[in-house]
Design an enzyme around this catalytic site. Structure first.
Site, mmCIF file in Angstrom:
data_model
loop_
_atom_site.group_PDB
_atom_site.id
_atom_site.type_symbol
_atom_site.label_atom_id
_atom_site.label_comp_id
_atom_site.label_asym_id
_atom_site.label_seq_id
_atom_site.Cartn_x
_atom_site.Cartn_y
_atom_site.Cartn_z
ATOM 1 N N ARG A 121 0.811 -1.237 0.000
ATOM 2 C CA ARG A 121 0.000 0.000 0.000
ATOM 3 C C ARG A 121 0.835 1.273 0.000
ATOM 4 N NH1 ARG A 121 -3.032 -2.973 3.826
ATOM 5 N NH2 ARG A 121 -4.787 -4.011 2.813
ATOM 6 N N LYS A 143 3.625 11.390 -11.375
ATOM 7 C CA LYS A 143 2.897 10.485 -12.277
ATOM 8 C C LYS A 143 3.719 9.210 -12.402
ATOM 9 C CE LYS A 143 0.227 13.513 -15.306
ATOM 10 N NZ LYS A 143 0.048 13.984 -16.699
ATOM 11 N N GLU A 185 11.254 18.814 -24.270
ATOM 12 C CA GLU A 185 10.424 19.137 -23.094
ATOM 13 C C GLU A 185 10.881 20.467 -22.471
ATOM 14 O OE1 GLU A 185 7.736 17.516 -22.390
ATOM 15 O OE2 GLU A 185 8.003 15.491 -23.204
ATOM 16 N N LYS A 227 7.797 23.207 -13.585
ATOM 17 C CA LYS A 227 6.980 22.003 -13.363
ATOM 18 C C LYS A 227 6.505 21.949 -11.917
ATOM 19 C CE LYS A 227 5.906 17.355 -14.247
ATOM 20 N NZ LYS A 227 6.087 16.153 -14.997
ATOM 21 N N GLU A 237 -4.012 16.832 -12.055
ATOM 22 C CA GLU A 237 -4.417 17.220 -13.409
ATOM 23 C C GLU A 237 -5.922 17.425 -13.563
ATOM 24 O OE1 GLU A 237 -1.851 15.646 -16.499
ATOM 25 O OE2 GLU A 237 -3.521 15.729 -17.890
ATOM 26 N N ARG A 241 -2.590 21.633 -14.768
ATOM 27 C CA ARG A 241 -1.471 20.714 -15.056
ATOM 28 C C ARG A 241 -1.482 20.237 -16.512
ATOM 29 N NH1 ARG A 241 1.292 15.930 -11.399
ATOM 30 N NH2 ARG A 241 2.669 15.194 -13.047
ATOM 31 N N ASN A 245 1.069 19.285 -21.181
ATOM 32 C CA ASN A 245 0.919 18.389 -22.329
ATOM 33 C C ASN A 245 0.894 19.140 -23.656
ATOM 34 O OD1 ASN A 245 0.767 16.055 -20.710
ATOM 35 N ND2 ASN A 245 -1.378 16.521 -20.256
ATOM 36 N N HIS A 248 1.437 17.342 -26.892
ATOM 37 C CA HIS A 248 1.401 15.908 -26.604
ATOM 38 C C HIS A 248 0.208 15.194 -27.239
ATOM 39 C CE1 HIS A 248 4.592 16.984 -23.902
ATOM 40 N NE2 HIS A 248 4.675 15.786 -23.365
ATOM 41 N N HIS A 252 1.410 12.134 -29.078
ATOM 42 C CA HIS A 252 1.054 10.747 -28.750
ATOM 43 C C HIS A 252 0.494 10.028 -29.969
ATOM 44 C CE1 HIS A 252 0.769 11.697 -24.178
ATOM 45 N NE2 HIS A 252 1.959 11.283 -24.521
ATOM 46 N N HIS A 265 9.815 9.698 -27.507
ATOM 47 C CA HIS A 265 8.711 10.531 -27.025
ATOM 48 C C HIS A 265 8.987 12.026 -27.307
ATOM 49 C CE1 HIS A 265 5.551 11.948 -24.343
ATOM 50 N NE2 HIS A 265 6.451 12.674 -23.704
HETATM 51 P P1 NAD Z 1 14.411 5.849 -21.038
HETATM 52 O O1 NAD Z 1 14.159 5.747 -19.619
HETATM 53 O O2 NAD Z 1 14.035 4.711 -21.918
HETATM 54 O O3 NAD Z 1 15.955 6.174 -21.265
HETATM 55 C C1 NAD Z 1 16.425 6.339 -22.583
HETATM 56 C C2 NAD Z 1 17.691 5.507 -22.852
HETATM 57 O O4 NAD Z 1 18.803 6.185 -22.301
HETATM 58 C C3 NAD Z 1 17.678 4.130 -22.233
HETATM 59 O O5 NAD Z 1 18.274 3.229 -23.120
HETATM 60 C C4 NAD Z 1 18.531 4.297 -20.986
HETATM 61 O O6 NAD Z 1 19.149 3.107 -20.578
HETATM 62 C C5 NAD Z 1 19.551 5.294 -21.461
HETATM 63 N N1 NAD Z 1 20.135 6.138 -20.433
HETATM 64 C C6 NAD Z 1 19.468 6.777 -19.439
HETATM 65 N N2 NAD Z 1 20.305 7.576 -18.771
HETATM 66 C C7 NAD Z 1 21.524 7.418 -19.317
HETATM 67 C C8 NAD Z 1 22.798 7.983 -19.052
HETATM 68 N N3 NAD Z 1 22.968 8.932 -18.125
HETATM 69 N N4 NAD Z 1 23.843 7.568 -19.795
HETATM 70 C C9 NAD Z 1 23.668 6.642 -20.773
HETATM 71 N N5 NAD Z 1 22.494 6.099 -21.100
HETATM 72 C C10 NAD Z 1 21.425 6.485 -20.367
HETATM 73 O O7 NAD Z 1 13.688 7.143 -21.681
HETATM 74 P P2 NAD Z 1 13.247 8.551 -21.079
HETATM 75 O O8 NAD Z 1 13.117 9.436 -22.251
HETATM 76 O O9 NAD Z 1 14.066 8.970 -19.949
HETATM 77 O O10 NAD Z 1 11.799 8.256 -20.489
HETATM 78 C C11 NAD Z 1 10.719 7.905 -21.319
HETATM 79 C C12 NAD Z 1 9.586 7.429 -20.450
HETATM 80 O O11 NAD Z 1 9.206 8.489 -19.576
HETATM 81 C C13 NAD Z 1 8.350 7.018 -21.198
HETATM 82 O O12 NAD Z 1 7.896 5.787 -20.703
HETATM 83 C C14 NAD Z 1 7.344 8.117 -20.872
HETATM 84 O O13 NAD Z 1 6.016 7.633 -20.870
HETATM 85 C C15 NAD Z 1 7.789 8.535 -19.520
HETATM 86 N N6 NAD Z 1 7.406 9.887 -19.115
HETATM 87 C C16 NAD Z 1 6.820 10.036 -17.899
HETATM 88 C C17 NAD Z 1 6.455 11.289 -17.469
HETATM 89 C C18 NAD Z 1 5.885 11.455 -16.100
HETATM 90 O O14 NAD Z 1 5.431 12.556 -15.753
HETATM 91 N N7 NAD Z 1 5.909 10.435 -15.272
HETATM 92 C C19 NAD Z 1 6.676 12.417 -18.265
HETATM 93 C C20 NAD Z 1 7.290 12.230 -19.506
HETATM 94 C C21 NAD Z 1 7.649 10.947 -19.934
HETATM 95 N N1 GLY Z 2 4.479 15.155 -18.200
HETATM 96 C C1 GLY Z 2 3.235 15.769 -17.882
HETATM 97 C C2 GLY Z 2 2.921 15.789 -16.413
HETATM 98 O O1 GLY Z 2 3.727 15.438 -15.604
HETATM 99 O O2 GLY Z 2 1.856 16.176 -16.057
#
Ligand code: NAD
Ligand code: GLY
Length: 362
Positions: A121, A143, A185, A227, A237, A241, A245, A248, A252, A265
């Site tokens: 939990r 998120k 971003e 942010k 949201e 918030r 997006n 986006h 998307h 992304h």
């Molecule tokens: P990711 O986590 O897949 O990382 C991208 C690549 O870079 C991976 O291969 C990773 O191993 C590598 N990597 C990471 N840091 C590194 C470093 N310092 N040195 C070398 N390699 C490194 O991609 P991302 O773009 O960080 O995240 C994408 C995800 O984030 C998606 O799933 C998306 O839905 C999510 N997201 C979430 C939110 C949120 O608010 N929670 C917002 C935007 C995106």
């Molecule tokens: N990436 C959009 C949010 O965090 O709301």
């Protein structure tokens, strides 16, 4: 080190930003007040574990430290990995006082946060984001999610970390395409909230291309401030918030139609922001010159600003209907009448949207 706070009452937390913060001595000092538990689990992937896992574990010395290593890639942000993580926590006899440490990009961060939200939990977690995208966006705001085969981020929770530790030095090992995707971003924050920041980005293209420490410090801090402010006003949201997006809804749909993995992304969001700007020109008179500035800035960061292949307008419309922002079957968009401000609306004419889609899809 600079600290930005996310103000959410009892769930408030610090975002520590600096260079070399993952050096074990520095990290140990910062974490000692935050990680009180005797048991910790470092959640990471193969790549990050090799690069930075050792120093994070060193900073946590003196506790029971387990490491859950997941696969590297969006396909591992899944219910299967979630199940494996739960099995791992049970097998290693973790309990409600365990603290999870997310060491990685948005994939590791989103999955770890969702595990933390639901294991017994809810247990504490600390985010150590290692991509620029995760440092300026996904690690802040609570998120958390995993994907379902029918859609991205379909299973998740709002669950805030106890702290976020951002070491800009780790960006030196980040692949160029991932770095550029994070800059998309960053540009978004300028468009939706801060015209001066947007102009600063335009004037600092070279230092940012070179990943200069000073330029990155400013970019990460200002992005996190924006942010944090938006999240503090609307954590779940219900309203403002959604401006985070910007681009986006189109983005998307672009990601979805091309097949996940084709565009990163941030790349899809880059194209989506140019589309949102063109749409804003039609719906709320964003000056054309501002769309041109946006396109030029994104292109300077090696980001795509148009589709690489023609797409079907009908498919795009259907894909946008799947977007979580499509409330009550009515599409909603984040629009901007002026760089530096944005709002969410479902008030537009269908032909205005179709004009934009025709322009980009042909
Ligand atoms: P990711 O986590 O897949 O990382 C991208 C690549 O870079 C991976 O291969 C990773 O191993 C590598 N990597 C990471 N840091 C590194 C470093 N310092 N040195 C070398 N390699 C490194 O991609 P991302 O773009 O960080 O995240 C994408 C995800 O984030 C998606 O799933 C998306 O839905 C999510 N997201 C979430 C939110 C949120 O608010 N929670 C917002 C935007 C995106
Ligand atoms: N990436 C959009 C949010 O965090 O709301």
């Amino acid at each position: 080190m600079h600290t930005v706070r996310v103000e959410l009452g009892q769930r408030s937390y610090p975002i520590a930003i600096g260079e070399q913060l993952l050096q074990p001595e520095q990290l140990q000092v910062f974490l000692q007040d935050i990680v009180k538990s005797r048991q910790v689990v470092v959640f990471t992937n193969e790549t990050l574990n090799q690069l930075y896992g050792g120093q994070v574990r060193k900073a946590l010395a003196g506790r029971q430290i387990d490491t859950f290593v997941m696969g590297d890639g969006e396909q591992f942000k899944s219910l299967q990995t979630y199940q494996a993580a739960m099995d791992f926590l049970m097998q290693h006899r973790h309990n409600r006082t365990t603290c999870l440490i997310a060491l990685g990009g948005g994939v590791v961060g989103d999955l770890t946060g969702f595990v933390a939200a639901t294991f017994q939990r809810g247990v504490d977690f600390v985010a150590i984001p290692t991509t620029l995208l995760a440092q300026v966006d996904s690690s802040v705001g609570g998120k958390t999610a995993v994907n379902h085969p029918a859609g991205k981020n379909m299973i998740g929770a709002f669950y805030q970390p106890k702290a976020v530790v951002i070491d800009s030095s780790v960006l030196s090992t980040l692949p160029a395409r991932e770095y550029a995707a994070g800059l998309a971003e960053v540009v978004k924050y300028g468009v939706i909230a801060d015209a001066d920041f947007f102009a600063w980005l335009e004037n600092n293209i070279t230092p940012l291309q070179q990943r200069s420490a000073d330029a990155l410090a400013h970019v990460i801090q200002r992005s996190c401030e924006i942010k944090a402010d938006v999240v503090a006003r609307d954590e779940r949201e219900g309203g403002v918030r959604a401006i985070l997006n910007f681009g986006h809804t189109f983005g998307h749909a672009i990601e979805n139609l091309a097949g996940y993995g084709t565009w990163l992304h941030g790349e899809a969001v880059s194209i989506g922001m140019v589309m949102a700007a063109r749409f804003s020109q039609k719906v709320c008179n964003l000056p054309q010159e501002q769309t041109q500035r946006l396109s030029a800035l994104l292109a300077a960061f090696d980001l795509p600003i148009s589709l690489s292949e023609p797409a079907s307008v009908t498919d795009m419309l259907n894909a946008m209907g799947m977007d979580k922002k499509a409330a009550d079957g009515r599409l909603r968009f984040v629009l901007s009448a002026q760089i530096g401000s944005a709002w969410v609306t479902d008030s537009f004419a269908a032909d205005q949207l179709e004009d934009v889609l025709n322009e980009f899809c042909s």
